[in-house]
Design a protein around this motif. Structure first.
Motif, PDB file in Angstrom:
ATOM      1  N   GLY A  59      77.859  39.213  37.027  1.00 21.81           N
ATOM      2  CA  GLY A  59      78.284  37.941  37.602  1.00 21.81           C
ATOM      3  C   GLY A  59      78.850  38.230  38.985  1.00 21.81           C
ATOM      4  N   PRO A  60      79.739  37.372  39.480  1.00 23.22           N
ATOM      5  CA  PRO A  60      80.272  37.521  40.846  1.00 23.22           C
ATOM      6  C   PRO A  60      81.060  38.818  41.044  1.00 23.22           C
ATOM      7  N   TYR A  61      80.931  39.413  42.237  1.00 23.03           N
ATOM      8  CA  TYR A  61      81.654  40.657  42.550  1.00 23.03           C
ATOM      9  C   TYR A  61      83.158  40.393  42.640  1.00 23.03           C
ATOM     10  N   PHE A  62      83.517  39.266  43.242  1.00 25.78           N
ATOM     11  CA  PHE A  62      84.933  38.921  43.350  1.00 25.78           C
ATOM     12  C   PHE A  62      85.266  37.901  42.279  1.00 25.78           C
ATOM     13  N   LYS A  63      86.354  38.159  41.558  1.00 28.04           N
ATOM     14  CA  LYS A  63      86.800  37.197  40.545  1.00 28.04           C
ATOM     15  C   LYS A  63      87.035  35.851  41.223  1.00 28.04           C
ATOM     16  N   GLY A  64      86.637  34.788  40.566  1.00 27.97           N
ATOM     17  CA  GLY A  64      86.856  33.476  41.185  1.00 27.97           C
ATOM     18  C   GLY A  64      85.620  32.980  41.916  1.00 27.97           C
ATOM     19  N   GLY A  65      84.556  33.802  41.959  1.00 29.10           N
ATOM     20  CA  GLY A  65      83.271  33.374  42.521  1.00 29.10           C
ATOM     21  C   GLY A  65      83.348  33.020  43.986  1.00 29.10           C
ATOM     22  N   ALA A  66      83.215  31.754  44.308  1.00 32.68           N
ATOM     23  CA  ALA A  66      83.115  31.339  45.714  1.00 32.68           C
ATOM     24  C   ALA A  66      84.451  30.929  46.315  1.00 32.68           C
ATOM     25  N   LYS A  67      85.546  31.246  45.629  1.00 32.34           N
ATOM     26  CA  LYS A  67      86.873  30.905  46.140  1.00 32.34           C
ATOM     27  C   LYS A  67      87.196  31.822  47.326  1.00 32.34           C
ATOM     28  N   PRO A  68      87.685  31.277  48.446  1.00 33.84           N
ATOM     29  CA  PRO A  68      87.951  32.135  49.608  1.00 33.84           C
ATOM     30  C   PRO A  68      88.930  33.276  49.303  1.00 33.84           C
ATOM     31  N   LEU A  69      88.651  34.417  49.902  1.00 32.06           N
ATOM     32  CA  LEU A  69      89.412  35.639  49.658  1.00 32.06           C
ATOM     33  C   LEU A  69      90.512  35.802  50.696  1.00 32.06           C
ATOM     34  N   THR A  70      91.519  36.577  50.296  1.00 30.56           N
ATOM     35  CA  THR A  70      92.549  37.003  51.243  1.00 30.56           C
ATOM     36  C   THR A  70      92.389  38.506  51.423  1.00 30.56           C
ATOM     37  N   ILE A  71      92.218  38.951  52.647  1.00 26.66           N
ATOM     38  CA  ILE A  71      92.038  40.385  52.873  1.00 26.66           C
ATOM     39  C   ILE A  71      93.096  40.884  53.854  1.00 26.66           C
TER      40      ILE A  71
END
Ligand code: PLP
Ligand code: COI
Length: 341
Positions: free
Chosen positions: A155-167
């Protein structure tokens, strides 16, 4: 063919044991014919080159079920070419391109029951890799190698799918100025582990790495290239000799220009100018395009105008067009889609 009983829509990015993997051995200057095997384990000498001096390179690509029910992969010839470049840099033999594409095809076909159905949101991640397998104790390349491919539904690489990331802007480098940042070698990822563990501990999703020479320019993250969108809808992507030449990024540059009529700049991007962009995304096979909402530079927050609720509008158009091509909803440029069955 009956699909496995897997909860496709709730898969994360992890390892699921599948039925078959491909193995070919290199000895006395030649690759053997290669086989599919059910054995997921590898027995190695304690002194194998990969264990002592990290002589290993890999690739990552995906198989998709298209809208009309075919199983396809996306530009596997480019993964074969990049593996060749990675292998050359670490003094490893070339696994020929036609054989690479054939081995990917055979591995996916043998594991067709694990290719997630169309519309499930999941895909089959394919991991080709190669490593030095005979004993090596003086620092030199191995004489014998193994090339393998396994696959795993993801599934998605980042948990939360298309939710914007904080880096965050990392204090560590992932590459050296004339090092190996531009190849896909395990050693680059070992380098990044401390940075990603501490980023997660501090509540960040990923690291933004800067150019190791001057630490003023944006390079990439641990597993994806950057795309920025300017306030007047131009696509800007960092150019550097020490980042991985992402196949997704190269494809998106074409999609932006030819499908969406957007202007694209591939150039050096200074950290100082990031505050002026409208949108930011991470692009890669695993990441697809994951939106970034906030970048934190040592306490200083850069909040992208696209916000923390959803993908920015241009990023979304790029995402929809790329995934439309991969899933067969949109016509692909010639040679991009490799039909498996
Ligand atoms: N950069 C790094 C460091 C990566 O590991 C990856 C993943 O493969 C990418 C970029 C994206 O490359 P690609 O689009 O070819 O998957
Ligand atoms: C990929 O996108 O294929 C990668 O190899 C990235 C990795 C961090 C999973």
């Amino acid at each position: 063919m009956e699909k496995k009983n897997i909860d496709w829509s709730n898969l994360g990015f992890g390892y699921v044991h599948t039925d078959y993997r491909y193995v070919s051995n290199y000895k006395n200057g030649a690759w053997d014919d290669g086989v599919l095997t059910e054995d997921a384990n590898i027995v190695l000498n304690e002194c194998a080159g990969v264990l002592q001096y990290a002589q290993t390179v890999f690739e990552g690509l995906k198989a998709y079920t298209t809208e009309d029910g075919h199983i396809v992969t996306f530009r596997p010839d480019l993964n074969a070419e990049r593996l060749e470049a990675s292998a050359a840099r670490l003094e490893m033999p070339v696994f020929p391109k036609e054989r690479f594409v054939d081995a990917v095809t055979r591995t996916v076909k043998a594991n067709a029951a694990y290719v997630p159905p169309y519309g499930s949101g999941a895909t089959l991640y394919i991991r080709p890799y190669m490593f030095g397998s005979n004993p090596v104790i003086g620092v030199k390349p191995a004489d014998e190698y193994q090339f393998r491919i396994f696959c795993t539904p993801v599934g998605p690489y980042f948990k939360g799918g298309a939710k914007p990331l904080t880096i965050r802007v990392s204090d560590f480098d992932r590459a050296a100025p004339h090092g190996t940042g531009n190849i896909k070698a395990g050693l680059n990822y070992a380098m990044s582990l401390h940075a990603i563990v501490t980023a997660h501990q501090e509540g960040y999703d990923e690291n933004m790495y800067l150019d190791p020479g001057t630490r003023t320019k944006v390079e990439e993250t641990g597993g994806a290239n950057f795309l920025f969108i300017t306030k007047d809808n131009k696509v800007v992507t960092p150019k550097s000799d020490s980042i991985l030449p992402s196949i997704t990024r190269r494809s998106l540059v074409h999609v932006a220009r030819e499908y969406l009529g957007l202007e694209v700049e591939e150039r050096e991007v200074y950290l100082d100018e990031v505050k002026d962009f409208a949108e930011c995304g991470l692009c890669g096979t695993a990441a697809v395009i994951s939106p970034v909402g906030k970048i934190v530079d040592h306490g200083k927050e850069i909040c992208l105008p696209s916000g923390m609720a959803e993908m920015g509008p241009v990023t979304k158009k790029l995402y929809d067009t790329l995934t439309g091509i991969q899933m067969g909803r949109l016509e692909a440029p010639s040679g991009w889609i490799h039909v498996i069955e």
